[in-house]
Scaffold this motif. Structure first.
Motif, short mmCIF file in Angstrom:
data_model
loop_
_atom_site.label_atom_id
_atom_site.label_comp_id
_atom_site.label_asym_id
_atom_site.label_seq_id
_atom_site.Cartn_x
_atom_site.Cartn_y
_atom_site.Cartn_z
N UNK A 1 0.85 -1.20 0.00
CA UNK A 1 0.00 0.00 0.00
C UNK A 1 0.88 1.24 0.00
N UNK A 2 0.56 2.19 -0.85
CA UNK A 2 1.32 3.44 -0.90
C UNK A 2 0.64 4.49 -0.04
N UNK A 3 1.45 5.27 0.69
CA UNK A 3 0.91 6.30 1.56
C UNK A 3 0.87 7.64 0.84
N UNK A 4 0.00 8.51 1.30
CA UNK A 4 -0.09 9.85 0.74
C UNK A 4 1.19 10.62 1.05
N UNK A 5 1.60 11.47 0.11
CA UNK A 5 2.77 12.29 0.34
C UNK A 5 2.42 13.39 1.32
N UNK A 6 3.28 13.59 2.31
CA UNK A 6 3.04 14.63 3.28
C UNK A 6 4.36 15.29 3.65
N UNK A 160 -11.03 5.75 5.93
CA UNK A 160 -10.46 5.38 4.63
C UNK A 160 -9.35 6.35 4.24
N UNK A 161 -9.58 7.63 4.49
CA UNK A 161 -8.56 8.62 4.16
C UNK A 161 -7.28 8.40 4.96
N UNK A 162 -7.42 8.25 6.26
CA UNK A 162 -6.24 8.13 7.10
C UNK A 162 -5.58 6.76 7.05
N UNK A 163 -6.24 5.80 6.40
CA UNK A 163 -5.61 4.50 6.22
C UNK A 163 -4.38 4.60 5.34
N UNK A 164 -4.28 5.68 4.55
CA UNK A 164 -3.13 5.89 3.65
C UNK A 164 -2.27 7.07 4.09
N UNK A 165 -2.41 7.46 5.35
CA UNK A 165 -1.62 8.56 5.89
C UNK A 165 -0.61 7.99 6.89
#
Length: 368
Positions: A1-6, A160-165
């Motif tokens: 799984x790829x995470x969001x860029x932050x 769902x949003x924070x699953x990739x953060x």
């Protein structure tokens, strides 16, 4: 799984707190194309429609979207404000009102709003808050009564949003406030103001949004919470059981939904000789299609056609001052323990700065 860029983590930055008011959503415009786009997202949510996906896909794309979008667009056009969607405008004003009330109480918090379907999207708003340094986020649904079809869907979108953060902020989610005194008092003031201006009706109808009856049988508390709201409001208004009735609107499809249904109840009241009804929608905190068109227009016509003489719609809470106070009380209750008060925030900032200074001094000493 790829995470969001932050952005990279920065030591010593004081974490910010945010409150996000989340409403259902609205099309971007009262056009068939915009409504189709909105309905596709809304009705594709398995929380909203619990029909096997393969079957529902053919119904949605083969029947509902092609044939219902145009009719729905006409209804939206009948209530559309020159500034845009009534629901979006009301929600935006509520967020501004909540921000002001919290500031007056000394809270240093970011306050904004999002839509579960449509714009501004939950994910985009959460990303923006994170970019502003918000590491504590309170989610305030615009639904006083909890239902798996509404409130839980907001929670799904947040999770769902924070699953990739990678660096997930501290989260608090308000499940319901159907019996909160701030909410009940705001409803009471709304009704009394209406009655002061127009007199009291023969019957007060409290119309809540409907859901399939099977959701109640499967454990959803929505039905009970609607009735508790009604009982508390009736008690606050000093109404007898015969003075009001609870109904459910917006039935869709052939399955049985929560009863009694609003339109048939209004028709029956007219046939029984009830001359004047006042109708309110306590489950909606913002006026929208379901209140301005379905109730204030369609339901009114049905009551009058059945023999009733006078139908008055009591507007939703919208940006009423009493609701600003109610929202503040609800939010403040769930902010307890977070350093949001100005004094506490300043002390926290000073503590962080002291930690940085101490660390810099330690590093300087180690290098000498």
């Amino acid at each position: 799984m790829s995470f969001r860029k932050e952005p990279p983590y920065t030591h010593g930055v004081t974490a910010q707190t945010a409150v996000v008011l989340v409403n259902l959503g609205t099309p971007d415009a009262p056009t068939a194309r915009a409504v189709r786009r909105y309905l596709r997202q809304f009705l594709s949510d398995p929380r909203v429609v619990e029909i096997p996906r393969a079957i529902w896909w053919f119904i949605l794309h083969g029947v509902i979207l092609p044939f219902r979008s145009g009719k729905s667009a006409e209804k939206y056009a009948s209530i559309w404000d020159v500034e845009g969607s009534p629901l979006k405008l009301n929600t935006e004003r509520q967020a501004a009102l909540l921000r002001m009330r919290l500031l007056e109480r000394g809270h240093r918090v970011h306050v904004t709003y999002a839509m579960r379907y449509g714009q501004p999207a939950v994910a985009d708003v959460l990303d923006a808050l994170k970019a502003q340094g918000c590491d504590r986020i309170l989610i305030l649904p615009a639904y006083p009564q909890y239902s798996g079809t509404t409130t839980a869907s907001i929670f799904d979108a947040v999770f769902k949003h924070f699953a990739k953060v990678r660096n997930v902020p501290e989260l608090r989610l308000i499940k319901h406030y159907h019996d909160h005194d701030g909410y009940i008092q705001a409803l009471k003031r709304s009704v009394l103001a209406h009655w002061d201006a127009n007199g009291q009706p023969d019957k007060l109808v409290m119309s809540f949004h409907g859901v399939p009856k099977r959701t109640l049988l499967l454990g959803d508390p929505y039905h009970c919470e609607c009735h508790k709201t009604a009982r508390l409001l009736a008690a606050a208004l000093d109404l007898a059981e015969t003075d009001y009735v609870v109904t459910f609107q917006s039935r869709f499809g052939k399955a049985e939904w929560l009863q009694p249904y609003t339109a048939p109840t209004l028709q029956e009241l007219a046939r029984q000789g009830v001359q004047r009804v006042d109708v309110m929608c306590p489950g909606f905190t913002s006026d929208c299609l379901e209140t301005l068109e379905e109730i204030a227009m369609e339901a009114k016509a049905e009551f009058l056609h059945a023999g009733g003489r006078e139908f008055r719609f009591i507007a939703c809470l919208n940006d009423a001052p009493a609701w600003g106070q109610g929202m503040m009380e609800i939010a403040e209750q769930h902010l307890i323990g977070w350093p949001t008060l100005a004094g506490a925030a300043l002390r926290e900032e000073e503590r962080k700065q002291a930690e940085v200074s101490a660390e810099q001094a330690r590093q300087l000493g180690a290098s000498q």
